[in-house]
Write a protein that holds these residues in place. Structure first.
Motif, PDB file in Angstrom:
ATOM      1  N   TRP A 105       0.832  -1.192   0.000  1.00  0.00           N
ATOM      2  CA  TRP A 105       0.000   0.000   0.000  1.00  0.00           C
ATOM      3  C   TRP A 105       0.876   1.255   0.000  1.00  0.00           C
ATOM      4  CZ3 TRP A 105      -4.072   1.609   4.225  1.00  0.00           C
ATOM      5  CH2 TRP A 105      -4.898   2.589   3.683  1.00  0.00           C
ATOM      6  N   CYS A 106       1.904   1.232   0.826  1.00  0.00           N
ATOM      7  CA  CYS A 106       2.830   2.357   0.877  1.00  0.00           C
ATOM      8  C   CYS A 106       3.364   2.664  -0.515  1.00  0.00           C
ATOM      9  CB  CYS A 106       4.007   2.054   1.805  1.00  0.00           C
ATOM     10  SG  CYS A 106       3.601   2.122   3.548  1.00  0.00           S
ATOM     11  N   PHE A 107       3.803   1.639  -1.161  1.00  0.00           N
ATOM     12  CA  PHE A 107       4.400   1.828  -2.480  1.00  0.00           C
ATOM     13  C   PHE A 107       3.397   2.424  -3.463  1.00  0.00           C
ATOM     14  CE2 PHE A 107       5.092   0.201  -6.747  1.00  0.00           C
ATOM     15  CZ  PHE A 107       6.310   0.776  -7.014  1.00  0.00           C
ATOM     16  N   HIS A 141       0.564   3.924  -2.862  1.00  0.00           N
ATOM     17  CA  HIS A 141       0.118   5.245  -2.428  1.00  0.00           C
ATOM     18  C   HIS A 141       1.170   6.296  -2.771  1.00  0.00           C
ATOM     19  CE1 HIS A 141      -2.379   7.936  -0.064  1.00  0.00           C
ATOM     20  NE2 HIS A 141      -1.300   8.370   0.558  1.00  0.00           N
ATOM     21  N   GLY A 142       2.406   5.998  -2.460  1.00  0.00           N
ATOM     22  CA  GLY A 142       3.481   6.939  -2.753  1.00  0.00           C
ATOM     23  C   GLY A 142       3.596   7.215  -4.238  1.00  0.00           C
ATOM     24  N   HIS A 143       3.511   6.184  -5.018  1.00  0.00           N
ATOM     25  CA  HIS A 143       3.590   6.355  -6.464  1.00  0.00           C
ATOM     26  C   HIS A 143       2.445   7.220  -6.958  1.00  0.00           C
ATOM     27  CE1 HIS A 143       4.217   5.727 -10.652  1.00  0.00           C
ATOM     28  NE2 HIS A 143       3.211   4.893 -10.808  1.00  0.00           N
ATOM     29  N   PHE A 187       0.804   9.510  -5.385  1.00  0.00           N
ATOM     30  CA  PHE A 187       1.002  10.914  -5.002  1.00  0.00           C
ATOM     31  C   PHE A 187       2.095  11.561  -5.827  1.00  0.00           C
ATOM     32  CE2 PHE A 187      -1.670  11.314  -1.314  1.00  0.00           C
ATOM     33  CZ  PHE A 187      -1.834  12.667  -1.238  1.00  0.00           C
ATOM     34  N   LEU A 188       3.168  10.837  -6.025  1.00  0.00           N
ATOM     35  CA  LEU A 188       4.261  11.406  -6.805  1.00  0.00           C
ATOM     36  C   LEU A 188       3.834  11.646  -8.243  1.00  0.00           C
ATOM     37  CD1 LEU A 188       7.243   9.381  -5.341  1.00  0.00           C
ATOM     38  CD2 LEU A 188       6.648  11.763  -4.919  1.00  0.00           C
ATOM     39  N   LEU A 189       2.947  10.801  -8.724  1.00  0.00           N
ATOM     40  CA  LEU A 189       2.401  11.006 -10.062  1.00  0.00           C
ATOM     41  C   LEU A 189       1.698  12.348 -10.145  1.00  0.00           C
ATOM     42  CD1 LEU A 189       0.753   7.705 -11.321  1.00  0.00           C
ATOM     43  CD2 LEU A 189       2.615   8.981 -12.362  1.00  0.00           C
ATOM     44  N   TYR A 239      13.515   5.281  -7.573  1.00  0.00           N
ATOM     45  CA  TYR A 239      12.141   5.799  -7.573  1.00  0.00           C
ATOM     46  C   TYR A 239      11.209   4.889  -6.780  1.00  0.00           C
ATOM     47  CZ  TYR A 239       7.554   7.251  -9.152  1.00  0.00           C
ATOM     48  OH  TYR A 239       6.255   7.668  -9.183  1.00  0.00           O
ATOM     49  N   CYS A 254       8.952   5.945  -3.647  1.00  0.00           N
ATOM     50  CA  CYS A 254       7.513   5.709  -3.561  1.00  0.00           C
ATOM     51  C   CYS A 254       7.157   5.087  -2.215  1.00  0.00           C
ATOM     52  CB  CYS A 254       7.051   4.770  -4.677  1.00  0.00           C
ATOM     53  SG  CYS A 254       6.993   5.516  -6.301  1.00  0.00           S
ATOM     54  N   PHE A 255       7.896   4.087  -1.864  1.00  0.00           N
ATOM     55  CA  PHE A 255       7.592   3.385  -0.624  1.00  0.00           C
ATOM     56  C   PHE A 255       7.728   4.306   0.584  1.00  0.00           C
ATOM     57  CE2 PHE A 255       9.161   1.067   3.058  1.00  0.00           C
ATOM     58  CZ  PHE A 255       8.067   0.262   3.300  1.00  0.00           C
ATOM     59  N   HIS A 294       7.823   7.551   0.689  1.00  0.00           N
ATOM     60  CA  HIS A 294       6.873   8.655   0.612  1.00  0.00           C
ATOM     61  C   HIS A 294       5.478   8.200   1.033  1.00  0.00           C
ATOM     62  CE1 HIS A 294       5.580  12.589  -0.760  1.00  0.00           C
ATOM     63  NE2 HIS A 294       4.580  12.031  -1.398  1.00  0.00           N
ATOM     64  N   GLY A 295       5.062   7.076   0.516  1.00  0.00           N
ATOM     65  CA  GLY A 295       3.751   6.553   0.874  1.00  0.00           C
ATOM     66  C   GLY A 295       3.655   6.259   2.353  1.00  0.00           C
ATOM     67  N   LEU A 334       1.011   7.979   4.941  1.00  0.00           N
ATOM     68  CA  LEU A 334       0.063   7.148   5.677  1.00  0.00           C
ATOM     69  C   LEU A 334       0.262   7.315   7.174  1.00  0.00           C
ATOM     70  CD1 LEU A 334       0.065   3.957   3.443  1.00  0.00           C
ATOM     71  CD2 LEU A 334      -1.701   5.715   3.633  1.00  0.00           C
TER      72      LEU A 334
END
Lengths: 203, 203
Positions: A166-168, A170-172, A174-176, B163, B167-168, B170-171, B175
């Motif tokens: 989920w972290c991954f 979610h982060g992706h 947002f960064l998008l 990247y 993502c990880f 950052h997510g 969270l």
DNA sequence: CTTGTAAGTTAGCGTTGCTTACATATGTTT
DNA sequence: AAACATATGTAAGCAACGCTAACTTACAAG
């Protein structure tokens, strides 16, 4: 001017049909057009064709309206995730990637709403309905991961891996939205990355 | 009251003290206290002890003030990441985890600012300074990953893995702020997860 | 028909972002 | 030193906003 509300019923009742729903829709549109804080109740009222005081018969304040919009969006997101999962049989590793793709696609399709959903400073850990919706989304991932690992969804390892995924994602997402994504990342590369991460996380 | 401006001398500040800096600091505090959109120029002016029109001699509008605050925060975040990286020798896998931890710690320490940094709807992909700062942060990760994989930082595989790690992290940071993190995730478990993901992503 | 209640309205208060016009301090030029 | 140009502040005010209070209308139940 009066034909707007005739959609609901025949009588020209100058009491509104479904103001609450129309306001939620108007705010959703405005948020999508002008960003999480680029909307105003006045504008929403103008779109719904009512005075600026009318919303307060249905919502306590500005924040409660946004909360309603976010809740509806949560339902859409959860439905999309579930639909993604259901497009593959249980145990299929593609299920996990499908959920992630649904999540990312939602963020891409409704960036304003997506930002709003995870940008609310207050009420996120407080509001029971929002918490419940979040848990619901989390549950989908845990179920799929549990199926794949052949463990109970409540197993600590399942929860940890589901959360990491989920972290991954979610982060992706947002960064998008912030255009901070890696330059020239094609869709196929994105899918490869999804698969790679999923594979790495679930082995 | 008047002794504030006597602190600075001649060349830099013509008139009064350093209003620009004081405003940025006031806004930073307000954002941290009341959230990304819980601040107002009026309140910042009150804290700085000036009239509500004064800021417009230094900033074009509200958005430009926030931009300045975010830029300063970017510098802090980048410095923290670099410091984290420098606490281990090149090639040490702990370097990667240290960067991630610096990132997460920053989000935890300054949640309001962190939200603001990645919540600006506009100007994120537009503003050159912000883009440059973002690229700088990205560069740190790519350098460390490149060192570890013994490849050039510009190598596609390096960029992709850097990247993915970003993502990880950052997510997870986001969270965390939304209290959506896995229940009862201890610090050691978090570190384990960081290590696990780092390991998985860099093998 | 009367009456209660839900759901609108108008009017207005206080705050905000920002602009305009004006006032003052500072450094440079003469 | 006097005058100027510029940088930096204030005061006053507008339009928009969130929200409230008080009034009005529509519908439904007795």
């Amino acid at each position: 001017m009066a034909d707007v509300k005739t959609s609901v019923h025949s009588k020209k009742s100058y009491h509104h049909g479904d103001l609450r729903g129309q306001l939620l829709e108007a705010v959703r549109e405005l948020v999508e057009e002008h960003g999480p804080d680029g909307f105003s109740i006045s504008q929403a009222c103008k779109r719904a064709g009512v005075s600026t005081a009318a919303p307060y018969k249905h919502f306590k304040d500005r924040h409660e309206i946004l909360r309603g919009v976010v809740l509806l969006a949560m339902d859409r997101l959860i439905a999309a995730m579930q639909e993604g999962a259901d497009s593959y049989p249980p145990g299929d590793p593609n299920r996990i990637a499908a959920i992630g793709r649904a999540y990312i696609d939602f963020a891409r399709a409704e960036p304003g709403i997506f930002r709003t959903m995870f940008g609310l400073t207050e009420s996120h850990s407080e509001d029971p309905e929002l918490t419940k919706a979040g848990a619901s989304a989390n549950g989908i991932v845990e179920n799929v991961v549990g199926d794949y690992l052949e463990l109970a969804p409540t197993h600590p390892q399942v929860k940890l891996r589901a959360y990491a995924l989920w972290c991954f994602v979610h982060g992706h997402s947002f960064l998008l939205l912030d255009s901070k994504h890696i330059e020239g990342l094609t869709n196929t590369e994105e899918n490869e990355m999804l698969a790679l991460v999923g594979q790495a996380m679930l082995s």
